[in-house]
Write a protein that holds these residues in place. Structure first.
Motif, PDB file in Angstrom:
ATOM      1  N   LEU A 126      -6.478  -1.197   4.451  1.00 16.04           N
ATOM      2  CA  LEU A 126      -5.670   0.135   4.729  1.00 16.04           C
ATOM      3  C   LEU A 126      -6.426   0.993   5.279  1.00 16.04           C
ATOM      4  CD1 LEU A 126      -3.625   0.037   1.537  1.00 16.04           C
ATOM      5  CD2 LEU A 126      -2.744  -0.166   3.531  1.00 16.04           C
ATOM      6  N   TYR A 127      -7.837   1.383   4.627  1.00 12.63           N
ATOM      7  CA  TYR A 127      -8.691   2.360   5.270  1.00 12.63           C
ATOM      8  C   TYR A 127      -9.078   1.990   6.569  1.00 12.63           C
ATOM      9  CZ  TYR A 127      -8.769   4.872   1.004  1.00 12.63           C
ATOM     10  OH  TYR A 127      -8.406   5.548  -0.153  1.00 12.63           O
ATOM     11  N   GLU A 128      -9.342   0.820   7.049  1.00 17.03           N
ATOM     12  CA  GLU A 128      -9.429   0.285   8.246  1.00 17.03           C
ATOM     13  C   GLU A 128      -8.277   0.649   9.263  1.00 17.03           C
ATOM     14  OE1 GLU A 128     -10.860  -3.753   8.086  1.00 17.03           O
ATOM     15  OE2 GLU A 128     -12.567  -3.253   7.127  1.00 17.03           O
ATOM     16  N   ALA A 129      -7.185   0.434   8.602  1.00 19.08           N
ATOM     17  CA  ALA A 129      -6.055   0.633   9.599  1.00 19.08           C
ATOM     18  C   ALA A 129      -5.838   2.047   9.800  1.00 19.08           C
ATOM     19  CB  ALA A 129      -4.879   0.017   8.917  1.00 19.08           C
ATOM     20  N   PRO A 158      -6.697  -9.065  -2.088  1.00 19.76           N
ATOM     21  CA  PRO A 158      -7.536  -8.004  -2.961  1.00 19.76           C
ATOM     22  C   PRO A 158      -8.418  -7.342  -2.247  1.00 19.76           C
ATOM     23  CG  PRO A 158      -8.323 -10.480  -3.255  1.00 19.76           C
ATOM     24  CD  PRO A 158      -7.176 -10.372  -2.688  1.00 19.76           C
ATOM     25  N   ALA A 159      -8.419  -7.762  -0.795  1.00 22.85           N
ATOM     26  CA  ALA A 159      -9.175  -6.428  -0.184  1.00 22.85           C
ATOM     27  C   ALA A 159      -8.190  -5.589   0.771  1.00 22.85           C
ATOM     28  CB  ALA A 159     -10.107  -7.599   0.969  1.00 22.85           C
ATOM     29  N   VAL A 166       0.283   0.552   7.104  1.00 20.42           N
ATOM     30  CA  VAL A 166       0.814  -0.649   6.158  1.00 20.42           C
ATOM     31  C   VAL A 166       0.995  -2.010   6.909  1.00 20.42           C
ATOM     32  CG1 VAL A 166       2.351  -1.217   4.380  1.00 20.42           C
ATOM     33  CG2 VAL A 166       1.567   0.971   4.282  1.00 20.42           C
ATOM     34  N   ALA A 167       1.828  -1.514   7.990  1.00 14.86           N
ATOM     35  CA  ALA A 167       2.019  -2.867   8.770  1.00 14.86           C
ATOM     36  C   ALA A 167       0.743  -3.544   9.489  1.00 14.86           C
ATOM     37  CB  ALA A 167       2.841  -2.681   9.840  1.00 14.86           C
ATOM     38  N   ALA A 168      -0.142  -2.690   9.945  1.00 13.95           N
ATOM     39  CA  ALA A 168      -1.563  -3.128  10.398  1.00 13.95           C
ATOM     40  C   ALA A 168      -2.356  -3.642   9.388  1.00 13.95           C
ATOM     41  CB  ALA A 168      -2.144  -1.920  11.200  1.00 13.95           C
ATOM     42  N   ALA A 169      -2.200  -3.367   8.155  1.00 19.21           N
ATOM     43  CA  ALA A 169      -3.055  -3.894   7.120  1.00 19.21           C
ATOM     44  C   ALA A 169      -2.320  -5.083   6.504  1.00 19.21           C
ATOM     45  CB  ALA A 169      -3.364  -2.917   6.285  1.00 19.21           C
ATOM     46  N   GLY A 170      -1.228  -5.647   6.846  1.00 15.90           N
ATOM     47  CA  GLY A 170      -0.750  -6.835   6.482  1.00 15.90           C
ATOM     48  C   GLY A 170       0.007  -6.546   4.907  1.00 15.90           C
ATOM     49  N   ALA A 171       0.228  -5.347   4.578  1.00 15.40           N
ATOM     50  CA  ALA A 171       0.845  -5.126   3.197  1.00 15.40           C
ATOM     51  C   ALA A 171       2.278  -5.244   3.580  1.00 15.40           C
ATOM     52  CB  ALA A 171       0.386  -3.891   2.744  1.00 15.40           C
ATOM     53  N   ARG A 172       3.081  -5.364   2.376  1.00 16.06           N
ATOM     54  CA  ARG A 172       4.640  -5.128   2.379  1.00 16.06           C
ATOM     55  C   ARG A 172       5.007  -3.553   1.895  1.00 16.06           C
ATOM     56  NH1 ARG A 172       3.350  -9.570  -0.295  1.00 16.06           N
ATOM     57  NH2 ARG A 172       4.346  -8.765  -2.355  1.00 16.06           N
TER      58      ARG A 172
END
Length: 120
Positions: free
Chosen positions: A85-88, A79-80, A55-61
């Protein structure tokens, strides 16, 4: 004379198809759509229970830990976010607002207390 008796073996193919259909409908209801993923709570599952790093690597909270071990409830404005998340490294991403067992009880308890106060 050969009597045709209806046995459970005769119904097994129909039962399997019915179960697959219900499972597919259930999966479609919790599978997030790319366009609707922004600003929606998502349950993120990571390999070796590293969902926090994903989650942190994808930039989400992070909103909260999920009820299932190795899951995190997260949200993002982008929106992406699904692709990120899948790439992370996420192995599964589901909608947390409809997935049973993913969301925490804190919001439900708060809503119940608010409703009880209004009824009094």
């Amino acid at each position: 004379m050969n009597s045709d008796k209806l046995t459970w073996r005769a119904l097994l193919p129909a039962l399997c198809l019915a179960l697959l259909g219900v499972g597919a409908i259930g999966l479609a209801s919790v599978w997030p759509h790319q366009a609707a993923a922004a600003n929606q709570p998502l349950a993120v599952f990571g390999w070796n229970r590293d969902a926090v790093g994903i989650v942190a690597a994808a930039g989400a909270r992070i909103i909260s830990p999920g009820r299932i071990p190795g899951s995190i409830i997260a949200i993002a404005d982008d929106p992406a976010i699904l692709a990120r998340l899948y790439e992370a490294g996420a192995i599964l991403v589901l909608r947390a607002d409809t997935a049973i067992g993913c969301a925490t009880n804190n919001e439900n308890n708060k809503d119940n207390k608010d409703n009880q106060g209004k009824q009094s």
